[in-house]
Design an enzyme around this catalytic site. Sequence first.
Site, short mmCIF file in Angstrom:
data_model
loop_
_atom_site.label_atom_id
_atom_site.label_comp_id
_atom_site.label_asym_id
_atom_site.label_seq_id
_atom_site.Cartn_x
_atom_site.Cartn_y
_atom_site.Cartn_z
N LYS A 22 0.83 -1.22 0.00
CA LYS A 22 0.00 0.00 0.00
C LYS A 22 0.86 1.26 0.00
O LYS A 22 0.65 2.16 -0.80
CB LYS A 22 -0.91 0.00 1.24
N ASN A 23 1.83 1.30 0.92
CA ASN A 23 2.56 2.55 1.10
C ASN A 23 3.62 2.80 0.02
O ASN A 23 4.25 3.86 0.00
CB ASN A 23 3.18 2.61 2.50
N ARG A 92 -5.38 10.37 4.16
CA ARG A 92 -4.38 11.43 4.34
C ARG A 92 -3.31 11.40 3.26
O ARG A 92 -2.72 12.44 2.94
CB ARG A 92 -3.67 11.28 5.68
N ARG A 121 -0.37 14.27 13.22
CA ARG A 121 0.17 14.08 11.87
C ARG A 121 0.21 15.36 11.03
O ARG A 121 -0.44 15.46 9.98
CB ARG A 121 -0.59 12.95 11.17
N ASP A 304 4.20 0.46 12.27
CA ASP A 304 3.06 -0.21 11.64
C ASP A 304 2.91 -1.67 12.06
O ASP A 304 1.99 -2.35 11.60
CB ASP A 304 3.17 -0.12 10.10
N ARG A 396 -8.78 -0.90 4.09
CA ARG A 396 -7.95 0.18 3.51
C ARG A 396 -6.54 -0.32 3.21
O ARG A 396 -5.87 0.21 2.31
CB ARG A 396 -7.82 1.33 4.51
N1 EPU Z 1 5.83 14.78 11.08
C1 EPU Z 1 5.86 16.11 11.40
N2 EPU Z 1 5.68 17.01 10.39
C2 EPU Z 1 5.50 16.62 9.09
C3 EPU Z 1 5.48 15.25 8.79
C4 EPU Z 1 5.66 14.34 9.81
O1 EPU Z 1 6.01 16.50 12.55
O2 EPU Z 1 5.34 17.48 8.22
C5 EPU Z 1 6.02 13.79 12.16
C6 EPU Z 1 4.77 12.93 12.38
O3 EPU Z 1 3.83 13.57 13.21
C7 EPU Z 1 5.34 11.68 12.97
C8 EPU Z 1 6.70 11.56 12.27
O4 EPU Z 1 6.99 12.85 11.75
O5 EPU Z 1 5.56 11.87 14.33
C9 EPU Z 1 6.78 10.55 11.14
O6 EPU Z 1 5.64 10.69 10.30
P1 EPU Z 1 5.71 10.41 8.74
O7 EPU Z 1 5.56 11.72 8.03
O8 EPU Z 1 6.90 9.58 8.43
O9 EPU Z 1 4.40 9.55 8.52
P2 EPU Z 1 3.53 9.56 7.20
O10 EPU Z 1 4.38 9.84 6.04
O11 EPU Z 1 2.32 10.40 7.42
C10 EPU Z 1 3.84 7.03 6.59
C11 EPU Z 1 2.95 5.84 6.36
C12 EPU Z 1 2.35 5.39 7.69
C13 EPU Z 1 3.51 5.01 8.62
C14 EPU Z 1 4.47 6.21 8.78
C15 EPU Z 1 5.68 5.91 9.61
C16 EPU Z 1 2.16 6.19 4.11
C17 EPU Z 1 1.03 6.52 3.19
N3 EPU Z 1 1.89 6.23 5.41
O12 EPU Z 1 3.02 8.05 7.17
O13 EPU Z 1 1.57 4.24 7.42
O14 EPU Z 1 3.01 4.64 9.87
O15 EPU Z 1 4.90 6.66 7.47
O16 EPU Z 1 6.40 4.86 9.06
O17 EPU Z 1 3.25 5.89 3.66
C18 EPU Z 1 -0.11 2.65 7.86
O18 EPU Z 1 0.18 2.10 6.78
O19 EPU Z 1 -0.85 2.10 8.72
C19 EPU Z 1 0.46 3.96 8.17
C20 EPU Z 1 -0.06 4.76 9.10
#
Ligand code: EPU
Length: 419
Positions: A22-23, A92, A121, A304, A396
Amino acid sequence: MDKLVIQGGRPLLGDIKTSGAKNAALPILAATLLSSETHYFENLPALTDVKTMEKLLCQLGAKINQEGTLHAVQVKQIDLCEAPYDLVKTMRASILVLGPLLAKYGEARVSLPGGCAIGARPVNLHLDALKAMGAEIGIAHGMIYAKARRLKGARIVFDVPTVTGTENVMMAATIADGKTEIHNAACEPEVVDLACFLNHCGARITGFGSPQMTIEGTPSLPNGGTYCVMPDRIEAGTLMLAAAVTGGEVMIRQYRGGHLASLIETLREMGVKVQEEKGGVRVRGGPVRPVNVTTAPYPGFPTDIQAQIMTLMSLSGGISTVTETIFENRFNHVAELNRMGADIHLEGNQAIIRGVLALSGAKVMASDLRASASLVLAGLVAQGTTEISRIYHLDRGYERLEEKLVALGASIRRVSSPL
Ligand code: EPU
């Protein structure tokens, strides 16, 4: 709304294949906005989130055809440069169209994603990086408004290695003027798969998979063709834990060696037999020892998978801990596991799990994707019947999970129930 009804107590046995990740699929689909060519995707998982991303791309102007399992995607022009609230609120990851739209079409409007069940997030790091590349960005009425005549390469240093933030910048930088360096980039295998797809399209990205990535901008991405999305390591990890928790033996195929090293090390510490073989990984369950786990960016223990391993820890012979360092509220599964007889209490960002002799089936509610998976694992091993409601969360991110588990000997039924 569908629910799952599980009769627990059957060890899982047999061979099973994982689906596409998915990701990886979501950013790769978003990246088609950068190119005018036709892309044929193999191994895209049939998930609600993938359908939502395809719907968003079609609203923007993409033409998508599916023949069997092959998806053909082409974005010759766009009709709209907006990701509306209705789609962003359901997924998201819609934020992933921001970088590509801005880089290729000079403009993007994306509904600002709100918090979700697992945390606030924010997307500030995505926006700051795109501003450093020359974008003008404003937020009003819950929308991100972004404009740039042409993005310019920049030196981006992330405070934390954000996965989708790294992906947004990486995509935007492929067709920006000049060189972009990303420091403290996310190293997750899904980021690597996106980089491989972009390079296959003609991008010039190096250093992916390490915290220092460089992208030399090029005027366009001239290559279409066929690309096969990587297998889902989180699904593989969930299936490994399903084998372990039921005391069964399962060979998981379409698993890429190395992607789950931290999980495998933890499982071995717990006493689970894990053997990486050609084309897959074999897991054999049995009594387990307690262990302590702290989530961390790749190659650390994946956030995850913490909910799912907590189910196994609940049945260990001692006290385990899970410390969650990525998201501030990723313990929604705890109260529901406790309703099934687990003994878990929370202290800040740490869950303390006392092993119990058995879990007992109960009516429980899924609250987010990985929490749902932990409840499925609990249902597989619990005494009696478990009913899990709100399983749209599961749909999802897991392709046909219950069918796969049934093929391994589980007793699971999906039933539709009135709202
Ligand atoms: N963060 C910030 N500011 C930002 C972006 C992130 O403070 O602008 C913080 C977040 O709040 C968090 C940390 O940085 O504390 C890491 O978040 P990240 O941005 O890496 O998460 P994401 O990109 O929103 C992706 C996956 C998630 C997975 C996380 C961590 C996708 C579509 N989603 O989310 O997947 O948990 O990386 O590995 O790639 C899932 O599949 O169940 C899922 C939630």
